[in-house]
Design an enzyme around this catalytic site. Structure first.
Site, short mmCIF file in Angstrom:
data_model
loop_
_atom_site.label_atom_id
_atom_site.label_comp_id
_atom_site.label_asym_id
_atom_site.label_seq_id
_atom_site.Cartn_x
_atom_site.Cartn_y
_atom_site.Cartn_z
N LYS A 79 0.93 -1.21 -0.10
CA LYS A 79 0.04 -0.13 0.09
C LYS A 79 0.87 1.29 -0.09
O LYS A 79 1.98 1.42 0.50
CB LYS A 79 -0.85 -0.07 1.20
N SER A 154 -9.67 2.12 2.77
CA SER A 154 -8.71 2.79 1.94
C SER A 154 -7.76 1.93 1.13
O SER A 154 -7.21 2.39 0.41
CB SER A 154 -8.02 3.82 2.58
N SER A 178 -10.01 -0.30 7.11
CA SER A 178 -9.50 -0.25 5.78
C SER A 178 -8.43 -1.43 5.24
O SER A 178 -8.39 -1.47 4.27
CB SER A 178 -8.53 0.90 5.98
#
Length: 488
Positions: A79, A154, A178
């Site tokens: 990420k 996210s 997330s």
């Protein structure tokens, strides 16, 4: 079996046995990225040359017997809020569009020690603020099950990359769900460890008391192997905890006989989609048939979790994002008059709408006259939420419920109503407020064919119970297809 059909652990075993190589596996993934990335947009940065060099180096160490672990040679995606030395790290924000760190996150270093081959950085909601991966400055990510729907957020880029076969596993971060929510929307397994179990050093902070790095993968076995690799005590992180019993693969036992599982009545009220409710209750019956003791109970303070979370998270975000001012690194406005005007214009141009909204909310609740009324009160409610979970875990080993009220919404439908988007986190955020571990795994599909996720929650540092329950359900459920099989 195609290499892309393998789990991370299966691939590492095949590489170790000489049936394939780390380079061949990487080339398979890169070919899949070439074929699918224009549709799904899972990545912000892909460094093919560096990845190929890593794959060659790792392969040589595997052949020399230096790397023998269950992830050696396996391509991974990270990420884009975790620093990697020499690789662009943007948090999917314009304000960090040119930021290249001089150091790597501890979790990334631990994966590299385990023989991981890093493909690149995945797309995300800007500074991890969002639930759909639509607030990224670099464009939206699409759900591999249906490109008209969001992948969640996210960590949507990481979840979509796993589901689309554009990596074998990924790292995400979880501040209020997330990891678990996009894992649910994309039909993969995502795990949020206990706060402090995995070092946050090198993770660009959103809410420092809530953020936690965790794995996203095809199955529970992969998640256990990844958690083994990234768990370590880190003196560079003051919240890092030393775990004496960190062999999580030991917990891969198909046995929940006598395990006490609680289902909160509060999670099955108004707002929960009927198909999601049915799938979750069916999953609970599976565990009951395997010997678990399943009961319903009342978990208090659920209604207070969302306002508590967004007060604390916004306050911490306001503080953490002060450093992005155009002076030391990142984007700087071109046309300005004086220092204060430069600050104002840089932040106005560099941050997106959702990030600005949360910074302003956080600045408000921390301001003189409102600190006691909002932020301090939120901290007190956070302590009460933790107490409610402590009381629940005196009776139950695991808490079972949904991950999200619905399956993945259509692109564009959530951003039109931010409050509705915030309410979508109702089943995940309390886990972060209490610092607990949680895991999401697929338990069915809705009538539109979109995945439904089952959430299991454990007590602090009881990841092994969580993994055992998840593994038992996964084995009883049988194989759940990857989205890549549906679209290819």
């Amino acid at each position: 079996m195609s290499l892309l059909d393998m789990t991370a652990v299966e691939l590492a075993a095949a590489i170790k046995d000489g049936k394939t190589t780390a380079v061949a596996a990487l080339n398979e993934v890169l070919a899949q990225i070439d074929a699918k990335e224009d549709t799904y947009h899972c990545y912000v940065t892909i460094d093919k040359d560096a990845a190929l060099k890593q794959a060659e180096s790792v392969q040589a160490e595997i052949e020399a017997g230096k790397l023998t672990g269950p992830l050696a040679g396996v391509p991974v995606a990270i990420k884009d809020n975790m620093c990697i030395k020499g690789m662009l790290t943007t948090c999917s924000s314009k304000i960090l569009e040119n930021f290249i760190p001089t150091y790597s996150a501890e979790a990334v270093i631990n994966l590299q020690k385990a023989g991981a081959v890093i493909i690149g950085k995945t797309n995300m909601d800007e500074f991890a603020m969002g639930s759909t991966t639509e607030t990224s400055a670099f464009g939206v990510t699409r759900n591999p099950w249906n490109p008209e729907h969001v992948p969640g957020g996210s960590s949507g880029g990481s979840a979509a990359a796993v589901a689309a076969g554009e990596c074998f596993y990924a790292l995400g971060s979880d501040t209020g769900g997330s990891i678990r929510q996009p894992a649910s929307f994309c039909g993969v397994v995502g795990m949020k460890p206990t706060y402090g179990l995995v070092s946050r050093y090198g993770l660009i902070a959103y809410g420092s008391s809530l953020d936690q790095i965790g794995p996203m993968a095809k199955d529970v076995t992969d998640c256990a192997a990844i958690l083994n690799a990234i768990t370590s005590h880190d003196e560079k992180d003051s919240t890092s905890v030393s775990c004496q019993d960190a062999d999580f693969m030991e917990a891969l036992n198909d046995d929940v006989k006598g395990m006490r599982i609680g289902i909160p009545n509060d999670y099955f009220g108004e707002g929960l989609d009927g198909e999601v409710k049915e799938a979750i209750l069916r999953a609970s019956k599976v565990l009951e048939e395997k010997g678990a003791i399943v009961e319903q109970f009342d978990l208090s303070l659920v209604d207070y979790a969302i306002p508590t979370y967004y007060t604390i998270a916004a306050a911490e975000a306001s503080s953490n994002l002060e450093r992005f001012d155009g002076i030391k690194y990142g984007y700087r406005t071109q046309d300005f008059k004086g220092l204060h005007n430069m600050y104002k214009k840089t932040r106005s141009e560099g941050f997106g709408e959702e990030v600005k909204r949360r910074i302003m909310l956080g600045s408000f609740v921390l301001s003189s006259g409102y600190y006691d009324a909002y932020y301090l009160k939120a901290l007190k409610v956070k302590a009460l939420i933790k107490k409610a979970f402590d009381e629940a875990f005196e009776k139950y080993d695991i808490i079972l419920g949904p991950v999200a009220p619905t399956t993945a919404p259509k692109l564009g439908s959530s951003l039109a109503d931010p409050i509705k988007m915030y309410l979508g986190d109702i089943y995940t955020i309390a886990v972060n407020l209490a610092g607990l571990p949680g895991i999401s795994l697929p338990c069915g599909k809705d009538k539109a064919g979109l995945p439904i996720g089952l959430q299991l929650i454990g007590n602090c540092f009881e990841e092994k119970k969580l993994i055992r329950a998840a593994y038992t359900y996964e084995k009883a459920r049988g194989e759940f297809p990857m989205a890549v099989k549906e679209v290819c």
